[in-house]
Design an enzyme around this catalytic site. Structure first.
Site, PDB file in Angstrom:
ATOM      1  N   THR A  96      38.447  39.181  38.428  1.00 44.92           N
ATOM      2  CA  THR A  96      38.851  39.486  39.807  1.00 44.92           C
ATOM      3  C   THR A  96      37.862  38.808  40.731  1.00 44.92           C
ATOM      4  O   THR A  96      36.684  39.169  40.779  1.00 44.92           O
ATOM      5  CB  THR A  96      38.856  41.003  40.064  1.00 44.92           C
ATOM      6  OG1 THR A  96      39.659  41.643  39.077  1.00 44.92           O
ATOM      7  CG2 THR A  96      39.414  41.301  41.447  1.00 44.92           C
ATOM      8  N   LYS A 171      46.076  41.648  43.401  1.00 50.86           N
ATOM      9  CA  LYS A 171      45.016  42.396  42.692  1.00 50.86           C
ATOM     10  C   LYS A 171      44.073  43.066  43.684  1.00 50.86           C
ATOM     11  O   LYS A 171      43.671  44.218  43.500  1.00 50.86           O
ATOM     12  CB  LYS A 171      44.240  41.433  41.785  1.00 50.86           C
ATOM     13  CG  LYS A 171      43.012  42.027  41.109  1.00 50.86           C
ATOM     14  CD  LYS A 171      43.349  43.134  40.126  1.00 50.86           C
ATOM     15  CE  LYS A 171      42.081  43.733  39.539  1.00 50.86           C
ATOM     16  NZ  LYS A 171      42.372  44.890  38.689  1.00 50.86           N
TER      17      LYS A 171
HETATM   18  P1  NAP Z   1      31.556  43.878  32.557  1.00 55.02           P
HETATM   19  O1  NAP Z   1      31.729  44.710  31.337  1.00 55.02           O
HETATM   20  O2  NAP Z   1      30.493  44.245  33.550  1.00 55.02           O
HETATM   21  O3  NAP Z   1      31.334  42.347  32.075  1.00 55.02           O
HETATM   22  C1  NAP Z   1      31.019  41.341  33.013  1.00 55.02           C
HETATM   23  C2  NAP Z   1      31.014  40.011  32.308  1.00 55.02           C
HETATM   24  O4  NAP Z   1      30.600  38.990  33.245  1.00 55.02           O
HETATM   25  C3  NAP Z   1      30.022  39.938  31.137  1.00 55.02           C
HETATM   26  O5  NAP Z   1      30.534  39.065  30.159  1.00 55.02           O
HETATM   27  C4  NAP Z   1      28.783  39.314  31.825  1.00 55.02           C
HETATM   28  O6  NAP Z   1      27.885  38.711  30.921  1.00 55.02           O
HETATM   29  C5  NAP Z   1      29.456  38.297  32.713  1.00 55.02           C
HETATM   30  N1  NAP Z   1      28.621  37.847  33.818  1.00 55.02           N
HETATM   31  C6  NAP Z   1      28.181  38.575  34.871  1.00 55.02           C
HETATM   32  N2  NAP Z   1      27.453  37.805  35.706  1.00 55.02           N
HETATM   33  C7  NAP Z   1      27.416  36.556  35.154  1.00 55.02           C
HETATM   34  C8  NAP Z   1      26.847  35.321  35.553  1.00 55.02           C
HETATM   35  N3  NAP Z   1      26.149  35.199  36.699  1.00 55.02           N
HETATM   36  N4  NAP Z   1      27.044  34.249  34.748  1.00 55.02           N
HETATM   37  C9  NAP Z   1      27.770  34.362  33.614  1.00 55.02           C
HETATM   38  N5  NAP Z   1      28.345  35.503  33.173  1.00 55.02           N
HETATM   39  C10 NAP Z   1      28.169  36.591  33.954  1.00 55.02           C
HETATM   40  O7  NAP Z   1      32.893  43.761  33.408  1.00 55.02           O
HETATM   41  P2  NAP Z   1      34.412  44.017  32.948  1.00 55.02           P
HETATM   42  O8  NAP Z   1      34.734  45.443  33.179  1.00 55.02           O
HETATM   43  O9  NAP Z   1      34.665  43.381  31.631  1.00 55.02           O
HETATM   44  O10 NAP Z   1      35.169  43.200  34.111  1.00 55.02           O
HETATM   45  C11 NAP Z   1      35.324  41.783  34.044  1.00 55.02           C
HETATM   46  C12 NAP Z   1      36.248  41.364  35.184  1.00 55.02           C
HETATM   47  O11 NAP Z   1      37.507  42.041  35.031  1.00 55.02           O
HETATM   48  C13 NAP Z   1      35.734  41.742  36.578  1.00 55.02           C
HETATM   49  O12 NAP Z   1      36.092  40.749  37.493  1.00 55.02           O
HETATM   50  C14 NAP Z   1      36.464  43.058  36.862  1.00 55.02           C
HETATM   51  O13 NAP Z   1      36.579  43.291  38.263  1.00 55.02           O
HETATM   52  C15 NAP Z   1      37.805  42.807  36.195  1.00 55.02           C
HETATM   53  N6  NAP Z   1      38.557  43.997  35.718  1.00 55.02           N
HETATM   54  C16 NAP Z   1      37.920  45.040  35.092  1.00 55.02           C
HETATM   55  C17 NAP Z   1      38.671  46.124  34.652  1.00 55.02           C
HETATM   56  C18 NAP Z   1      38.027  47.312  33.957  1.00 55.02           C
HETATM   57  O14 NAP Z   1      38.679  48.356  33.803  1.00 55.02           O
HETATM   58  N7  NAP Z   1      36.799  47.241  33.501  1.00 55.02           N
HETATM   59  C19 NAP Z   1      40.057  46.152  34.834  1.00 55.02           C
HETATM   60  C20 NAP Z   1      40.678  45.062  35.441  1.00 55.02           C
HETATM   61  C21 NAP Z   1      39.917  43.981  35.880  1.00 55.02           C
HETATM   62  P3  NAP Z   1      26.818  39.625  30.102  1.00 55.02           P
HETATM   63  O15 NAP Z   1      27.583  40.271  28.989  1.00 55.02           O
HETATM   64  O16 NAP Z   1      25.798  38.666  29.620  1.00 55.02           O
HETATM   65  O17 NAP Z   1      26.257  40.609  31.094  1.00 55.02           O
END
Ligand code: NAP
Length: 290
Positions: A96, A171
């Protein structure tokens, strides 16, 4: 077999990458921290040393990272995927991101002869691991058709909103409405608690009442019980999505979006206090007695 480069193995991306393995794709992974890839490597995925390395020979590159900054880094940074992705590679941004960022990435990657789709998702991490996400696509129709074989393993529903950026618009309004509902719920429950109401009766009434969206139903149980186990979405991500939505609103609407800005402010406070905690813990901030 089709070759996928998958970048970003957080709560969502880890399960999504696993779906490509289940579907028999050749999968190359990169994540900022390698530990999250180990079990997928044991299942047959290849590890890349950078996004640039992952994109070599990929038919499609899928990214699922936190925000604009992370997306820019993995696509266009010094070791970004755009460096090596060959002309015609399908670039699928599932993170997102902001509307401006999605459109800018479309321009940047098209200029490098890649096919770009913004494809944010709805669904929790369990839906990601089961291939049951809803995919919210912005792309021209021909590009979406070319991308479909790479979308089917991760999504059970594909909604095409229009050209690049349109999936992100939907979204952002979806998550803005969620932020408003959750922040309003936290304040409503906090008032009821401090007024001494029977919170089991309050919960039962909310669940049966007209104000209860699925979002409110889910969070009201967790907030009343103060049970935030199985955290799926952090305060930092909720704040990011709402802030991106407000920025978009301010570019489109004559008047300032008052309710949306209040939700952003609520989540700014929650993010400052506990960035990596479940978004529902907002109630712990707002329920402090006077
Ligand atoms: P998350 O568990 O916090 O994972 C974030 C990911 O981004 C990890 O792989 C992290 O790497 C990586 N990352 C963060 N900063 C970075 C940087 N500067 N350079 C490279 N990699 C970086 O988040 P998530 O829940 O999976 O969400 C991922 C996306 O999906 C977001 O945009 C979120 O808004 C969206 N989303 C989430 C959900 C939900 O329910 N969780 C639902 C729909 C959409 P590391 O592992 O090394 O930290």
């Amino acid at each position: 077999m089709p070759r996928i480069a998958f970048i970003g193995l957080g709560r969502m991306g880890h399960g999504m990458a696993g779906r490509y393995l289940d579907a028999g794709f050749t999968v190359t992974l990169w994540n900022r921290s390698k530990a999250k890839a180990e079990d997928l490597i044991a299942r047959g995925a290849h590890w890349a040393t950078s996004p640039e390395d992952a994109a070599i020979d990929a038919d499609a590159v899928v990214t699922m990272v936190a925000d604009d900054e992370a997306s820019r880094a993995v696509w266009l940074g010094p070791k970004g995927a755009a460096k090596t992705a060959k002309a015609g590679t399908i670039a699928i941004e599932c993170s997102t991101v902001s509307y401006d960022h999605a459109r800018e990435m479309g321009r940047e990657l098209n200029a490098r002869s890649l096919i770009y789709l913004d494809c944010p998702v709805t669904g929790l991490p369990d839906a990601a691991a089961a291939g049951k996400l809803t995919l919210l696509v912005g792309a021209n129709a021909a590009d979406l058709d070319r991308a479909r074989p790479y979308l089917e393993p991760i999504g059970s529903t594909i909604r095409h909103f229009g050209p690049v950026g349109a999936g992100t618009v939907y979204k952002l309004i979806n998550n803005l409405m969620g932020a408003i509902q959750i922040a309003g719920l936290a304040e409503g429950l906090a008032i009821a608690e401090q007024a001494g109401l029977d919170m089991n009766l309050v919960l039962e009434s909310i669940q049966a009442g007209v104000a209860a969206s699925p979002q409110v139903q889910r969070h009201s149980k967790r907030m009343v019980a103060r049970d935030f186990s199985g955290a799926t979405f952090t305060t930092a991500l909720r704040h990011k999505d709402a802030a991106y939505a407000v920025k978009l609103a301010e570019s489109l609407l004559a008047d300032k979006p008052l309710v949306a800005r209040a939700a952003v402010e609520s989540y700014a406070q929650a993010k400052a206090a506990m960035p990596d905690e479940d978004e529902g813990r907002l109630i712990e901030l707002v329920s402090r007695p006077k």
